[in-house]
Design a protein around this motif. Structure first.
Motif: not given
Ligand SMILES: Cc1cc2nc3c(=O)[nH]c(=O)nc-3n(C[C@H](O)[C@H](O)[C@H](O)COP(=O)(O)OP(=O)(O)OC[C@H]3O[C@@H](n4cnc5c(N)ncnc54)[C@H](O)[C@@H]3O)c2cc1C
Ligand code: SF4
Ligand code: FES
Lengths: 816, 101
Positions: A640, A646, A649, A679-680, A682-684
């Motif tokens: 991501c 982001c 992020g 990056g966080c 939220r795991n995109c």
């Protein structure tokens, strides 16, 4: 102290007691349980009455829960006391002898009654149904003093009764109203084959025959048919179907149709404190007469009654097997098909084998198997799962060969099965029963499982599935036992044995390994690529690649498509690209008339429809590295945008992703490897379905492994949490190397971890720093041996020697 | 029918195949592990897969598309599949492969 709620169960049969077992499993302290049973026996396996009648088992053998079990679980059991009234107003039930019991929750599981044709003379002595132990005993008694039996009804039950009576030494004629035996389950061809094979076992048949009356004085003497003909007989077994036993419920004004009507939680639609389960139930307009769906109902009931969330019962598709030894019949779903479906069929009349699969919209909707039913369970599972079979049509009927690699593909099947799936349809043994027995008694072979649970003891059709359950529990220890599956048909050795020999005897080439290990022939498309991988992964410095042992994609470094053209996917580290790259790609696409340009799921660009002879030119024009989109190797590291862009992020996912991809590119593996970095939380980048998925958290990274988003979804498990990106790289190295050394060729990390266990991976990669260091060092050493990018190598070779173009012979020379 | 020159034997990869276009037909020539060169129509009887890209084992080629096995001597698919491809006569003379068409 709070008093427990009172639960009363009417009916001590299979569905009812299954529900009680499930309830106790969830919470043994929730209810005060009272069970009323009309029969004098504790709960037994009705399905096996046929085996009792056939003399293969005794009544003791088929008891499921003895009285001791009820005592141990504090269940009050009233045997031989049919309930005669439900007083819903007072919330209590009354039994024939006057016993009463109050309830907070009531479950009705009264099963069904055999249907008795309203023929003149049915009340004569010697007319018997086939439903319970008592009926069984009467038939066995009759066989001692009489010789001739007529069975009315050529369905499943009638035929099993008939077979039992034949075994008891009687002369048996089966009377069936239709032309085809078991017409509810079989088409004409299978019915015909069944008839022939049962005739060989000594049964006689009168099909398309309606019975007019039963002859005799007090006792049966014979039958008269509609056409006026007669048949002499001493007993008549009536097996023309069953009717849900709903009298009691109707008496209590619970809404009934064909059966007691329930909602998706198995509650009566009239009164939510009354549940019903089993054959007495009508759910969404359907009634069921087989154990598997009833057990499913029982499980849902248990969930709901104990207040565990909102699982619903939505109906079942059923499959049947006939339990007559020497005759294997399997049937499921819509086995006739219609205009909009098509069939795949195999018929060998002489060999007595018939297989038919009905397919609609590329999904199996029904099947009939005769003679060889080993595939029944697998096909049925595919049917329930709605598996797309368009790719497998040619092999559907020869499926068992597909289970040849230490049960690996089968494992997927097993782990997809719910604990209550019936594995052994003959004996009503569920997956959970087998698993429990294996764990509790330390079983290691199929034979022991049969001894303990009776699974695979009758028709044996579920044997392979039992093996897979063993594999799934015992992992590699089972693979080493006598039942271990060889790598393929070309050898007796298993994957692990082959690897061990390659290591021990320093076997450095595919051909050398085949000779040393006494291979049959020159290998096949299963073992040759596997050997090629094993020799190179075990001896990276000493060996070289054998292109003749690579399948086309890996040999060509491109993906072959259905029309024989190829697709080209250049590498884009971390899913990042540049305007220059995009312009080059665009130019290539238009110059070579590339028919399709598509974004892949791995964040890169796929050029589809490239002719083999254009591949090198395309690669040259692209000036990019191979993305290995065709290989059992590192595919992509999906990222991501992370903290660089982001607003949520917390970590630089793109940076780490690019570094990981650069480190692991061109690394071959037992199967494809897909990574991702988010990056966080939220795991995109969807780390939870990747072979290795990394998620940035505040102050560190979480590392997940063994995820899969393909054929069989598996959520990745947490391997460890680390503080910085360097640690991630180190763990990733060790993990990939362990997988490369340990997994079987073709085994994705999800399957591998299920086989060896996450603990083992954790120990080697996380807990033991020494082992981690050694693994990482071995990967580094291996990476050093990797040559240049294969596309570049090809471009160079092509300049020296044009290898991939088809050779053209002048057309004029040909036609002259 | 006559003999046509195809290529040098070493232009076919060892234990591998090569496609040949001759007039309207596409032919797969293979170099077997025992040194022989054989040729069949380059079109799998199943769904026209390019057999020249298949994996060779003995005198059998495994189609790269769906793994049918084709016996290169008879041109027949091996059971359980059925179907066949045309076979062509070949000879190797002084390192040169010839095909009879
Ligand atoms: C010979 C035979 C072979 C079979 N083979 C197979 C097979 O191979 N595969 C398969 O899936 N299925 C098979 N079946 C069907 C399977 O046994 C039934 O579907 C299953 O037993 C139904 O479970 P149930 O709990 O609904 O009913 P049952 O098991 O019949 O239980 C109902 C119980 O309730 C009792 N009862 C009824 N009324 C009252 C009352 N008023 N008070 C107290 N108790 C009452 C009955 O006596 C009975 O014991 C077979 C059945 C038979 C008879
Ligand atoms: S995973 Fe987090 S950092 Fe990455 S794009 Fe999604 S929200 Fe942003
Ligand atoms: S095209 Fe050859 S196997 Fe399908």
């Amino acid at each position: 102290m709070e008093t427990k709620k009172k639960l009363v169960m009417i009916g001590n049969g299979m569905a009812g007691m299954k529900a009680i077992e499930e309830i106790i499993d969830i919470n043994p302290d929730l209810f005060d349980i009272t069970v009323f049973g009309a029969e004098r026996h504790p709960n037994y396996n009705r399905v096996l009455l046929s085996s009792v009648l056939a003399g293969e088992m005794t009544v003791e053998d088929i008891i499921l829960n003895d009285e001791e079990w009820y005592r141990k679980n504090n269940i009050t059991l009233h045997l031989g006391k049919p309930v005669v009234e439900i007083q819903r107003g007072y919330r209590k039930v009354v039994a024939a002898d006057g016993t009463t019991a109050a309830y907070d929750c009531l479950v009705i599981a009264t099963g069904s009654k055999p249907f008795i044709l309203p023929l003149p003379g049915v009340d004569k002595e010697g007319v018997i149904t086939f439903r319970d132990i008592y009926d069984c005993e009467r038939m066995m008694e009759a066989s001692a003093s009489y010789r001739k039996a007529a069975v009315i009804g050529g369905g499943l039950l009638g035929l099993e009764a008939a077979k039992g009576l034949v075994n008891l030494g009687m002369e048996v004629t089966v009377i069936h109203d239709r032309k085809t035996l078991m017409n509810m389950q079989l088409d004409e061809v299978a019915g015909e084959m069944l008839r022939e094979s049962l005739e060989e076992q000594g049964m006689r048949f009168r099909t398309s025959t309606l019975t007019k009356r039963i002859l005799g004085d007090d006792r049966v003497r014979g039958l008269e048919f509609e056409d006026g003909s007669r048949l002499e007989c001493d007993i008549v077994v009536m097996a023309v179907g069953i009717r849900p036993n709903k009298d009691l419920a109707e008496g209590a004004r619970l809404f009934c149709n064909r059966g007691i009507v329930v909602n998706d939680y198995m509650q009566s639609i009239t009164d939510p404190s009354v549940y019903a389960v089993g054959e007495c139930v009508e759910h969404r307009g359907k009634t069921y007469g087989l154990v598997a769906p009833l057990f499913e109902q029982a499980r849902i009931l248990a969930y709901h009654i104990t207040g565990q969330g909102l699982k619903t019962y939505t109906g079942s598709v059923v499959s049947t097997k006939l339990k007559v030894s020497g005759v294997d019949v399997f049937s499921a779903g819509d086995f006739e098909g219609n205009g909009s479906s098509d069939t795949v069929m195999y018929l060998d009349r002489k060999g007595g084998i018939y297989k038919k699969i009905v397919i609609k919209d590329e999904r199996i909707i029904g099947a009939v198997l005769f003679g060889d039913t080993a595939d029944g369970t697998r096909l049925f599972q595919m049917m329930q799962d709605g598996t797309d079979v368009s790719e497998q049509r040619s092999t559907l009927l020869f499926g068992n060969t597909m289970l040849g690699d230490a049960g690996h593909s089968g494992l997927a099947q097993v782990s997809m099965m719910s604990p209550d799936t019936i594995v052994c349809g003959c004996n009503g043994v569920t997956k959970k029963m087998i698993e429990d027995a294996v764990v509790k008694h330390g079983l290691t072979t199929r034979k022991e499982v049969t001894g303990c649970t009776k699974a695979a003891g009758s028709c044996g059709g579920c044997g392979p599935l039992v093996d897979q359950i063993l594999v799934s529990i015992l992992g590699s220890s089972f693979a080493r036992s006598a039942n271990a599956m060889p790598l393929c048909d070309c050898t007796e050795l298993t994957h692990d044995e082959v690897k061990e020999e390659i290591r021990r005897r320093r076997l450095l080439t595919v051909g050398g390994a085949m000779r040393a290990l006494e291979w049959k022939g020159e290998g096949c498309d299963t073992c040759r690529p596997a050997l090629n991988y094993y020799v190179q992964s075990i001896w990276p410095k000493e060996t070289s690649d054998d292109p003749a042992s690579r399948l086309v994609n890996e040999r060509m470094h491109a993906n072959i498509q259905k029309d024989g053209t190829f697709s080209v996917v250049p590498r884009m580290y971390g899913g990042l690209t540049t305007p220059e790259e995009l312009m080059r790609i665009a130019r290539v696409a238009s110059e070579y008339n590339v028919p399709a340009v598509k974004l892949t799921g791995g964040q890169r660009i796929d050029l589809l429809g490239i002719k083999k002879e254009d591949l090198t030119a395309v690669w040259r024009a692209l000036g990019m590295e191979s993305g290995y989109a065709y290989a059992k190797a590192l595919r992509t590291v999906k990222t991501c945008v992370g903290s660089r862009w982001c607003r949520f992020g917390t970590q630089d996912s793109m940076g780490l992703g690019i570094n990981l991809e650069k480190m692991l590119e061109r690394v071959w593996a037992p199967a494809k490897l897909k990574l991702s970095v988010s990056g966080c939380p939220r795991n995109c980048a969807e780390a939870s379905i990747k072979d290795l998925g990394i998620v940035g958290v505040d102050g560190g990274w979480e590392i997940y492994c063994g995820g899969n988003g393909g054929v069989r979804v598996r959520v990745a498990e947490l391997l460890c949490t680390v503080r910085d990106a360097d640690e991630v790289m180190e763990i990733a190295k060790a993990y990939v190397q362990l997988y490369r050394e340990d997994a079987h060729y073709g085994e994705r990390t999800s399957v591998w971890i299920e086989r060896v266990g996450l603990d083992r991976v954790k120990r080697a990669v996380v807990d033991d720093p020494q082992s981690r260091g050694a693994l990482a060092a071995r990967l580094d050493e291996y990476i050093e041996t990797l040559g240049e990018d294969p596309w570049k190598a090809r471009i160079r070779e092509e300049e020296e020697r044009p290898g991939m173009k088809p050779i053209k012979i002048d057309a004029r020379a040909v036609n002259e | 029918m006559k003999w046509l020159k195809v290529c040098r034997k070493d232009e076919i990869p060892e234990r591998g195949g090569r496609a040949v276009l001759a007039g309207g037909s596409r032919i797969a020539v293979f170099r077997l592990s025992d040194g022989r060169v054989v040729a069949v129509e380059d079109r799998c009887p199943h769904k026209e897969g390019p057999l020249s890209d298949g994996l060779l084992t003995g005198a059998t080629v495994i189609c790269p598309m769906h793994h049918w096995k084709i016996d290169l001597e008879s041109g027949n698919a091996l059971p359980p599949d059925c179907g066949c491809v045309k076979t062509y006569e070949t000879k190797v003379d002084d390192g040169i492969v010839w095909l009879r068409l």
